[in-house]
Design an enzyme around this catalytic site. Structure first.
Site, PDB file in Angstrom:
ATOM      1  N   PHE A  87       0.617  -1.138  -0.101  1.00 16.81           N
ATOM      2  CA  PHE A  87      -0.014   0.245   0.070  1.00 16.81           C
ATOM      3  C   PHE A  87       0.796   0.800   0.419  1.00 16.81           C
ATOM      4  O   PHE A  87       0.047   2.228  -0.596  1.00 16.81           O
ATOM      5  CB  PHE A  87      -1.090   0.083   1.326  1.00 16.81           C
TER       6      PHE A  87
ATOM      7  N   LYS B 173      -1.055  -7.855  -8.808  1.00 18.95           N
ATOM      8  CA  LYS B 173      -1.742  -7.894  -7.833  1.00 18.95           C
ATOM      9  C   LYS B 173      -1.873  -6.243  -7.089  1.00 18.95           C
ATOM     10  O   LYS B 173      -0.656  -7.006  -6.060  1.00 18.95           O
ATOM     11  CB  LYS B 173      -1.881  -9.445  -6.927  1.00 18.95           C
TER      12      LYS B 173
ATOM     13  N   CYS C  12      10.088   1.023   3.673  1.00 15.36           N
ATOM     14  CA  CYS C  12      10.626   0.520   3.869  1.00 15.36           C
ATOM     15  C   CYS C  12      13.020   1.329   4.264  1.00 15.36           C
ATOM     16  O   CYS C  12      12.935   0.684   4.588  1.00 15.36           O
ATOM     17  CB  CYS C  12      10.978  -0.836   3.268  1.00 15.36           C
TER      18      CYS C  12
ATOM     19  N   GLU D  36      10.054  -3.598  13.297  1.00 19.64           N
ATOM     20  CA  GLU D  36       9.800  -3.211  12.400  1.00 19.64           C
ATOM     21  C   GLU D  36       8.796  -2.188  12.979  1.00 19.64           C
ATOM     22  O   GLU D  36       7.498  -3.095  11.849  1.00 19.64           O
ATOM     23  CB  GLU D  36       9.890  -3.046  10.712  1.00 19.64           C
TER      24      GLU D  36
END
Length: 499
Positions: A150, A174, A282, A382
């Protein structure tokens, strides 16, 4: 009534016949702005069949013509840049400037794909034995698939399908079910660029649709970006089905601050890199490692972080937007509470954040912990939110040991005025992407995106043996040197000439 997001199958946008739909919400208001279908088995089989059929003719198209499709596509993306960014901002909550950056980094990849002829050149050696010559050719695999997250709904799909298709493959995308409107617009423009029918398909859904791609024999390769748990799952299941899989997973990126660094530059860069995009990337800096007397800067950094304000995507004064969902907000706030319970010093508390005009938004304010140790959960996990953990060590060697002991290896950076320290760090750190006097860089498309250790699952983890290196790895260094550094810089047992 909210918009029904279509599938894209065999060159046509079609409404799914699914009975299962996923709400797409504005994370600043919780308003349902669209619904994405969970594609049926029949629809997914149609997408695969179309991609297989298209591959038979697309692989024979001249490579120069494939490049021209990408040239037309990048021109259209540039023409509609701001429009795409506005769609992206409305469904992710990103600020408009951040959304524009998302789109632009994707455009750079399409520009790279337009250079595909030179990238596909093979090799030739004459007389490998008497009277025998050897030639190598680069040929497409077939049907490939991409599963995207996302947090970058423009950039990451554009990492995948343009290059795969330019190489002569066909592709099934996808995208994330949380923000499918941006990828839909990307596909509309790709069609306008003259992409032949069937070379790109788009299906929507969740785990069932992902499993279909992982199990479908016609799909030869899978590319994924997302969380560690899902990355491991996709890698294992995909390779069990004898597919090529590259899965980019989580990160815990460290920034090492040496006492000789430029303090104002450190503060400015660290604040932006830790809370930008609400920490949902990230490449975010989530751990600051202060070496020696640099620890004295921690209060000033906390004070600057406290000034940062989130807001709506169209607020020019907002530094970042909301988290993607109420569940994401709750997860981040739970980590903040856990950090307090573990004994970390909460210097800036982002819980209970309010933004005027958006009482239902998924807001978390900038947060900073001091006195964080490596056994704390806020260090080990994380968090994927606007949370910075500050740790303290006495030497560069200790900083290196800390970073190298961490299970992730996506990115890191060091701020220092010493060429010797920078050289030592970039050479010895076990991380794939290294910034010197800049936050962690996302490499431009003509460099590798080089996650190491638990941040990437691919050839590095062949046969499931995590950490076993069967091949050499690539490390990407991006450095900014001060004018005073452009000289002979001497250090212990080394001399670096930067002229």
């Amino acid at each position: 009534m909210s918009k029904k997001v279509p599938l894209y199958i065999d060159g046509e946008f079609v409404q799914s016949q699914s009975s299962q739909w996923i709400d797409v919400t504005n994370p600043a208001t919780q308003e349902v702005i669209a619904q994405a279908p969970c594609a049926t088995q029949t629809e997914m089989a149609q997408a695969v069949a179309s991609a297989q059929q298209a591959f038979l003719t697309w692989k024979e198209v001249a490579v120069s013509e494939r490049a021209r499709v990408m040239m037309r596509y990048q021109a259209l993306l540039k023409e509609h840049h701001d429009e795409i960014a506005e769609i992206l901002a409305s469904e992710t909550g990103k600020t408009f400037e951040d959304a524009k950056g998302d789109v632009w980094r994707g455009i750079e990849v399409v520009e790279h794909a337009a250079n595909i002829p030179s990238l596909l050149m093979g090799e030739t050696v004459e007389n490998v034995a008497r009277g025998i010559d050897t030639y190598s050719f680069t040929q497409p695999l077939g049907v490939c698939a991409g599963i995207t997250p996302f947090n970058f709904p423009a950039m990451i799909p554009l990492w995948m399908f343009p290059l795969a298709i330019a190489c002569g493959n066909t592709f099934i995308l996808k995208p994330s079910e949380q923000d499918p409107l941006t990828p839909t617009r990307l596909v509309e423009l790709f069609e306008q660029a003259g992409a032949p029918k069937g070379v790109l398909q788009v299906i929507h859904g969740g785990k069932e649709q992902v499993d279909f791609l992982l199990d479908e024999p016609a799909v030869k390769a899978i590319s994924f970006v997302g969380s560690v748990a899902v990355g491991q799952y996709i890698y294992r299941r995909g390779t069990e089905n004898m597919k090529r899989v590259q899965a980019f997973a989580g990160a815990k990126n460290h920034c090492v601050i040496m006492p000789d660094a430029n303090k104002s530059q450190v503060i400015s860069n660290l604040v932006g890199a830790s809370v930008g995009a609400a920490g949902q990337r990230c490449m975010a800096i989530s751990v600051a490692v202060f070496v020696g007397s640099a620890r004295e800067w921690i209060p000033e950094i906390a004070a600057e972080l406290a000034k940062v304000k989130p807001g709506g995507w169209d607020d020019p004064d907002a530094a970042y937007g909301p988290l993607i969902s109420p569940q994401a907000k709750q997860r981040v706030e739970n980590f903040i509470t856990q950090g307090v319970n573990e004994g970390a010093e909460l210097l800036v508390d982002g819980r209970n954040c309010d933004v005027a005009g958006y009482p239902h938004g998924n807001w978390v304010g900038p947060t900073m912990f001091g006195k964080v140790t490596t056994d704390m959960e806020i260090y080990k996990n994380e968090i994927f939110g606007p949370v910075l953990c500050a740790t303290e060590v006495d030497s560069l060697d200790e900083a290196l040991a800390m970073v190298n002991a961490n299970p992730y290896g996506n990115g890191t950076s060091i701020f220092t005025a010493s060429g010797a320290a920078a050289r030592k760090y970039q050479h010895n750190v076990e991380v794939g992407q290294v910034g010197i006097n800049i936050p962690i860089p996302v490499p431009l498309p003509f460099f590798s995106f080089t996650g190491w250790k638990g941040s990437f699952f691919g050839d590095l983890h062949a046969y499931g043996k995590q950490g076993v290196r069967f091949y050499s790895e690539t490390k990407t260094i991006t450095a900014r040197w001060f004018e005073s550094d452009i000289a002979d810089v001497s250090g212990p047992n080394m001399t670096i000439n930067l002229k």
